[in-house]
Design an enzyme around this catalytic site. Structure first.
Site, PDB file in Angstrom:
ATOM      1  N   GLY A  12       0.779  -1.244   0.000  1.00  0.00           N
ATOM      2  CA  GLY A  12       0.000   0.000   0.000  1.00  0.00           C
ATOM      3  C   GLY A  12       0.802   1.280   0.000  1.00  0.00           C
ATOM      4  N   ASN A  14       1.553   3.012  -2.669  1.00  0.00           N
ATOM      5  CA  ASN A  14       0.839   3.929  -3.569  1.00  0.00           C
ATOM      6  C   ASN A  14      -0.430   4.461  -2.908  1.00  0.00           C
ATOM      7  OD1 ASN A  14       2.069   4.322  -6.335  1.00  0.00           O
ATOM      8  ND2 ASN A  14       2.295   2.112  -6.061  1.00  0.00           N
ATOM      9  N   ARG A  65     -15.381 -15.314  -9.716  1.00  0.00           N
ATOM     10  CA  ARG A  65     -14.972 -13.921  -9.823  1.00  0.00           C
ATOM     11  C   ARG A  65     -16.169 -12.960  -9.803  1.00  0.00           C
ATOM     12  NH1 ARG A  65     -11.356 -12.223 -14.825  1.00  0.00           N
ATOM     13  NH2 ARG A  65     -10.122 -14.009 -14.179  1.00  0.00           N
ATOM     14  N   ARG A  91      -5.636  -8.698  -8.409  1.00  0.00           N
ATOM     15  CA  ARG A  91      -6.649  -9.587  -8.985  1.00  0.00           C
ATOM     16  C   ARG A  91      -7.055  -9.018 -10.341  1.00  0.00           C
ATOM     17  NH1 ARG A  91      -6.043 -13.992  -6.694  1.00  0.00           N
ATOM     18  NH2 ARG A  91      -7.982 -14.715  -7.615  1.00  0.00           N
ATOM     19  N   HIS A 109       1.037   1.006 -12.960  1.00  0.00           N
ATOM     20  CA  HIS A 109       1.820  -0.174 -13.354  1.00  0.00           C
ATOM     21  C   HIS A 109       3.298   0.217 -13.450  1.00  0.00           C
ATOM     22  CE1 HIS A 109       2.572  -4.081 -15.056  1.00  0.00           C
ATOM     23  NE2 HIS A 109       3.300  -3.492 -15.995  1.00  0.00           N
ATOM     24  N   GLU A 174       6.336   6.395  -9.055  1.00  0.00           N
ATOM     25  CA  GLU A 174       4.908   6.028  -8.940  1.00  0.00           C
ATOM     26  C   GLU A 174       4.214   6.951  -7.943  1.00  0.00           C
ATOM     27  OE1 GLU A 174       3.947   1.843  -8.423  1.00  0.00           O
ATOM     28  OE2 GLU A 174       5.869   1.268  -9.251  1.00  0.00           O
TER      29      GLU A 174
END
Ligand code: GAR
Length: 216
Positions: A12, A14, A65, A91, A109, A174
């Protein structure tokens, strides 16, 4: 003020950069809930320390899902989230979920997309011998690590770099671009045209984000 849910799976960091940005009074977004699929994610602790509601939706407790994602949707509704930031959420989201939230999900990403989708990005970047690496904030599409790019930051690869220290350097970038990108979106500075995100010039943060801050 844009009501944002942040989805996490782990550390966590970010998430922390978004929490810190939201603490500034003129930031145009606020985090209404942090949702984790992993009950042990350290990011949950970060949220609690910041006084943000948390919710655990453990994928292991669902049959498939679709029911997992329906449970996430229920939490999003409950906290009146209007926008989602994926921050190390590991996920894959089903096309149905992504399309329900079309243009309202961001992801970060650790590569210069469209290169190096998936995992172990810095290892693969080094193996490929690239001279630059970096990170990307993009709008989420059903295909993994695809979608209109909002911001990227790049840094030159040093011959001495290994995957570990390169990941650490990219992570610093990031933490700069994710809050910037969310701010742009929350201010209404981003529109989507086909596969591209168009950023209104007046709202663009810098003249291109190549190592925007000197790295130590
Ligand atoms: C970050 O490097 C993020 O870019 C990456 O996972 C890490 C999570 O770190 N995400 C992906 O690889 C998604 N495809 P964090 O939990 O400290 O933010």
């Amino acid at each position: 003020m844009l009501n944002v849910a942040v989805l996490i799976s782990g550390r966590g960091s970010n998430l922390q950069s978004l929490i810190d940005a939201c603490a500034s009074p003129d930031y145009p977004a606020r985090i209404v809930v942090v949702i984790s699929n992993n009950p042990d994610a350290y990011g949950l602790e970060r949220a609690r320390l910041a006084g943000i509601p948390t919710s655990i939706v453990n994928h292991r407790e669902f049959e498939d899902r679709i029911s997992f994602e329906n449970a996430i949707d229920d939490e999003l509704k409950k906290y009146k989230a209007k926008f989602i930031c994926l921050a190390g959420f590991m996920r894959i989201l089903d096309a149905r979920f992504v399309n329900r939230w079309k243009d309202r999900i961001l992801n970060i990403h650790p590569s210069l997309l469209p290169s190096f989708k998936g995992l172990h990005t810095q290892e693969r970047a080094l193996e490929a011998g690239v001279r630059f690496t970096g990170c990307t904030v993009h709008i989420v599409r059903p295909e993994m690590d695809e979608g209109p790019i909002i911001l990227q930051a790049a840094l030159a690869v040093d011959p001495e770099d290994n995957a570990e220290n390169l990941s650490a350097k990219v992570l610093e970038l990031e933490h700069i671009i994710y809050p910037e990108a969310l701010k742009l979106v929350a201010m209404g500075g981003v529109s989507v045209s086909g596969n591209k995100a168009i950023i209104k010039k007046a709202t663009y943060p810098t003249e291109g984000l190549i190592s925007p801050k000197p790295l130590s």
